[in-house]
Design an enzyme around this catalytic site. Structure first.
Site, short mmCIF file in Angstrom:
data_model
loop_
_atom_site.label_atom_id
_atom_site.label_comp_id
_atom_site.label_asym_id
_atom_site.label_seq_id
_atom_site.Cartn_x
_atom_site.Cartn_y
_atom_site.Cartn_z
N CYS A 152 -10.31 2.49 -5.69
CA CYS A 152 -10.43 2.91 -4.29
C CYS A 152 -10.49 4.42 -4.27
O CYS A 152 -9.92 5.09 -5.12
CB CYS A 152 -9.19 2.41 -3.54
N ASP A 212 -5.97 4.62 -6.05
CA ASP A 212 -6.65 5.41 -5.02
C ASP A 212 -6.91 6.84 -5.51
O ASP A 212 -6.30 7.31 -6.48
CB ASP A 212 -5.79 5.43 -3.75
N CYS A 213 -7.77 7.52 -4.80
CA CYS A 213 -8.11 8.91 -5.14
C CYS A 213 -8.68 9.50 -3.86
O CYS A 213 -9.85 9.32 -3.56
CB CYS A 213 -9.16 8.90 -6.25
N ASN A 214 -7.81 10.16 -3.09
CA ASN A 214 -8.17 10.48 -1.71
C ASN A 214 -8.75 11.85 -1.45
O ASN A 214 -8.88 12.24 -0.30
CB ASN A 214 -6.96 10.25 -0.81
N ASP A 241 -13.09 2.36 4.18
CA ASP A 241 -11.93 2.14 5.05
C ASP A 241 -12.37 1.55 6.38
O ASP A 241 -11.55 1.22 7.23
CB ASP A 241 -11.18 3.46 5.30
N ASP A 286 0.83 -1.21 0.00
CA ASP A 286 0.00 0.00 0.00
C ASP A 286 0.86 1.25 0.00
O ASP A 286 2.06 1.23 -0.33
CB ASP A 286 -0.96 -0.05 1.20
N LYS A 312 -3.86 -1.17 -6.86
CA LYS A 312 -4.94 -0.51 -6.12
C LYS A 312 -4.82 0.96 -6.51
O LYS A 312 -3.80 1.60 -6.23
CB LYS A 312 -4.73 -0.70 -4.62
C1 GLA Z 1 -7.05 5.47 1.44
C2 GLA Z 1 -7.49 4.04 1.19
C3 GLA Z 1 -6.80 3.12 2.17
C4 GLA Z 1 -5.31 3.27 2.06
C5 GLA Z 1 -4.91 4.71 2.25
C6 GLA Z 1 -3.44 4.92 1.96
O1 GLA Z 1 -7.55 5.95 2.64
O2 GLA Z 1 -8.88 3.92 1.28
O3 GLA Z 1 -7.20 1.79 1.97
O4 GLA Z 1 -4.88 2.80 0.81
O5 GLA Z 1 -5.64 5.57 1.39
O6 GLA Z 1 -3.04 6.22 2.16
#
Ligand code: GLA
EC number: 3.2.1.22
Length: 718
Positions: A507, A460-462, A529, A344, A458
């Site tokens: 994600c 992601d896009c936070n 999460d 991750d 994976k």
């Molecule tokens: C997000 C994802 C998590 C993890 C974090 C890493 O919150 O949902 O599962 O990958 O980013 O920073």
């Protein structure tokens, strides 16, 4: 008696007389008909939507109803499906039927209906794709004009559906970080109800782009008339539900036009995303099964393909790891027997090492002190241990503390004249800029070119967009939200052209991107999460209405106070099982249990991933939840029984199973038992007819009922 959606009531807006020259357009699936007719005024009307009409001669007689793709600027007084302002400033539009054609492809067919304005050179093509066997219809529109100068589009729905019932009940799904898809059902009242997103990226952070609309009475799992709808768009969406003065309902799904006036050039084609719906008169369960089948057959990348079980290191290490520690963790994956180790966040950045979420995003080079021998070494070590290797990326984002930020300030969405607005210490890259698209593509491409062994990503896009301004789009800022999503798809097209089957998890800081626009390119999504087993029962339940189990990633972690490993495992097993836990902290019994669980899961996962889902008891209604998957020929089923936080008042009655063949005989066997425990159910290992199991049922809680416990039963034809 059910009042089907026969819309014959004439009203001021759309009194239509069937044109003699044009027969009704009958869009029909195995169990549904949507009939469109052309009026004497040449406008297109929705004359019927409901159970399939058996007699063609009667379909021929249908006429009238509500105008399908309502325009603005003329006599329509309600929300339009389309609104545009012509180059001369005139805001009117009248769409008249010109022609249509249907193309058949296997069991699907696509009907395109051409509508034109007779005063302005504007053309709208309504497209309906009918999935006969799945009972699903998708609808979209293309808008084009040949005026001398651009026109301004201010509304551009994917379609419009009309309903006529005594009452309408809307079920929506909303939430926030770590508490996604909370289900609420309410009666619609006169006026407009809107479910929408204005977030740009991470667009489903607060609202999921899916709904149920029940007619007359709230539908149950097994009864009632409803449609289930969802929009395939990984950006701002909007569903409006408007009830007029005659209690007629218009449902308008589409891109959210908020801050998104679109300047359409002469000859340019504006294509809306697809709205997918299924009609059921047998409740929500049937609607979900229709959507699941459609999703696996057509909408999700490799929807019927294999999926990899995995061990992720996020909750086990967060940012705190190095090569040695990771290689040790590979042993955990090997011991468990999962297919893959997923590394991750935290592996990259040198000038600005990614040791927390404050720095490094954008600098996709291995951090030299954590990983001196690069990803290549990790792939090799994983392979030596007989497992595959996957990696986390967040390609659309940047931390101000990064080399990328220093080198390409013009690649970032931010207002030129105001302070930056950070979320999780990061900003969104301007994907509308082709150079940024190349950069994002190259992050994935370089990773896979340098390390061909990487077997999973994976993505992601936070964060969502705030204070967004694109230096690239200049005066066309109102195109940003739409263009961003289109460009995301452009990048994904490039990735998929080169890597067609690489499994990639979608994600977005948990479940911030959960839509079928994205799932065309992704094999699964990260729902939340929040991996607490009790919470996950609700979260997975919510997503299960619209998404099949093989897309819903469910990991066993150390979250979940007072919950046994057995309980958390049983919960994850009903989705796409994975782990995110310190395996070396397992007791010998926990390890043995988990090893067996992975084996069991691999044996039964086909039933869960490809089978029909029956939601039997809702955690919203009782302090327990029971779900069941049945394979296609009804020879095998898996039943999950979850007990939530039990209260003294709770009385748990027998459970009638669903989806079995009444004539078949089945053996019921409890599986996934914790070492040292035995099946306590007196019906265990006994044989019953499907008829008995579905009418008399079985007692799933024969002994003392204990909170946060669970059982998994395998039901096999004898
Ligand atoms: C997000 C994802 C998590 C993890 C974090 C890493 O919150 O949902 O599962 O990958 O980013 O920073």
């Amino acid at each position: 008696m059910l009042k089907y959606l026969l819309l014959l009531i004439p009203n001021v807006i759309s009194l239509a007389v069937l044109s003699q020259s044009q027969a009704p357009i009958n869009l029909q699936t195995k169990n549904t008909s949507l009939v469109l007719t052309v009026g004497g005024n040449n406008r297109l009307y929705q004359s019927y939507l409901g159970p399939r009409l058996a007699a063609p001669a009667e379909v021929e007689k249908l006429s009238g109803g509500r105008e399908v793709y309502l325009t603005a600027g003329m006599e329509n007084q309600f929300e339009p499906a389309i609104r545009l302002v012509h180059e001369d400033g005139n805001p009117s539009l009248e769409l008249k039927y010109v022609s249509h054609n249907t193309q058949q492809e296997g069991t699907t067919s696509t009907t395109r209906i051409v509508l034109k304005d007779s005063v302005y050179p504007v053309e709208v093509v309504l497209q309906y794709k009918v999935y006969f066997n799945e009972d699903v219809i998708t609808c979209s529109a293309t808008i084009q004009h040949h005026e001398k100068k651009p026109v301004r589009l201010t509304q551009y729905a994917s379609t419009m559906l009309h309903f006529s019932a005594d009452n309408y009940w809307l079920t929506q799904f909303h939430g926030d970080w770590a508490r996604e898809v909370n289900m609420v059902e309410e009666k619609l009242t006169n006026g407009i109800k809107s479910i929408e997103s204005k977030l740009g990226t991470r667009a489903n952070f607060y609202q999921t782009p899916a709904f149920f609309l029940s007619l007359n009475n709230p539908a149950t799992e097994t009864s009632g008339e409803l449609i289930a709808g969802t929009l395939a768009w990984t950006g701002n969406f909007q569903f409006t539900f408007e009830i007029d003065q005659r209690n007629q309902l218009r449902v308008r799904p589409g891109i959210n036009p908020f801050a998104s006036d679109y300047t359409l050039q002469p000859g340019e084609v504006f294509t809306t995303p697809e709205f997918t719906f299924t009609y059921s008169n047998q409740g929500k369960g049937q609607a979900s099964r229709n959507l699941h089948r459609w999703a696996r057959n057509y909408a999700v990348l490799d929807g019927k393909g294999p999926r990899l079980t995995l061990l992720n290191n996020w909750e086990a290490t967060y940012f705190n790891f190095n090569e040695e520690k990771l290689i040790e963790l590979f042993d955990g994956a090997k011991q468990l027997g999962v297919d893959l180790f997923l590394l991750d966040d935290g592996w990259f950045g040198n000038a600005f090492p990614r040791n927390d979420d404050k720095a490094g995003l954008g600098d996709w080079q291995e951090n030299k002190s954590k990983l001196p021998n690069g990803i290549g070494r990790l792939v090799q070590e994983a392979e030596k241990k007989g497992i595959k290797f996957g990696i986390w990326l967040e390609p659309e984002m940047v931390n101000p503390k990064s080399e990328l930020y220093q080198k390409h300030p013009d690649w970032i969405l931010r207002l030129p004249n105001r302070p930056e607005n950070l979320a999780r210490n990061q900003l969104v890259l301007d994907l509308t800029n082709p150079k940024v698209q190349d950069f994002v593509f190259s992050i994935v491409d370089d990773m896979l070119t340098k390390n061909p062994g990487v077997a999973f990503i994976k993505w992601d896009c936070n964060r969502s967009m705030t204070n967004a301004y694109s230096a690239y789009l200049k005066e066309k800022q109102s195109h940003l939200f739409i263009e961003y999503t289109r460009c995301l798809y452009k990048v994904m097209e490039r990735i998929r052209a080169k890597y067609p089957h690489l499994p990639v998890m979608l994600c977005s800081g948990g479940g911030g991107r959960t839509d079928y626009g994205g799932l065309k390119y992704f094999t699964e999504f990260w729902p939340s999460d929040n991996t607490d087993g009790l919470e996950r029962i609700f979260i997975q339940w919510g997503y299960s209405y619209f998404f099949p189990a093989n897309t819903i990633a469910a990991h066993i972690t150390s979250m979940g106070k007072g919950q046994s490993l057995k309980f958390r495992t049983d919960v994850a097993m009903s989705g796409k099982l994975g782990y995110d836990i310190r395996v070396n902290e397992f007791t010998p019994q926990e390890l043995q249990f988990s090893q067996e669980a992975v084996k069991t899961y691999k044996r039964i996962s086909d039933i869960i991933w490809l089978g029909d889902l029956y939601r039997i008891i809702s955690p919203y209604e009782e302090n327990r939840s029971v779900v069941m998957y049945v394979n296609e020929n009804k020879s095998k089923a898996i039943l999950f029984n979850y007990i939530l936080n039990v209260r003294r008042k709770d009385i748990f009655t027998r459970v009638q199973l669903q989806g079995l063949d009444p004539k078949k005989k089945y053996r019921i066997k409890e599986i996934n038992l914790f070492p040292g425990t035995k099946a306590g159910n007196p019906d265990n290992d006994k044989v019953f007819t499907g008829d008995y199991l579905m009418t008399v049922g079985i007692n799933l809680t024969p002994g003392k009922v204990t909170s946060l416990t669970s059982n998994v039963f395998e039901i096999t034809e004898e």
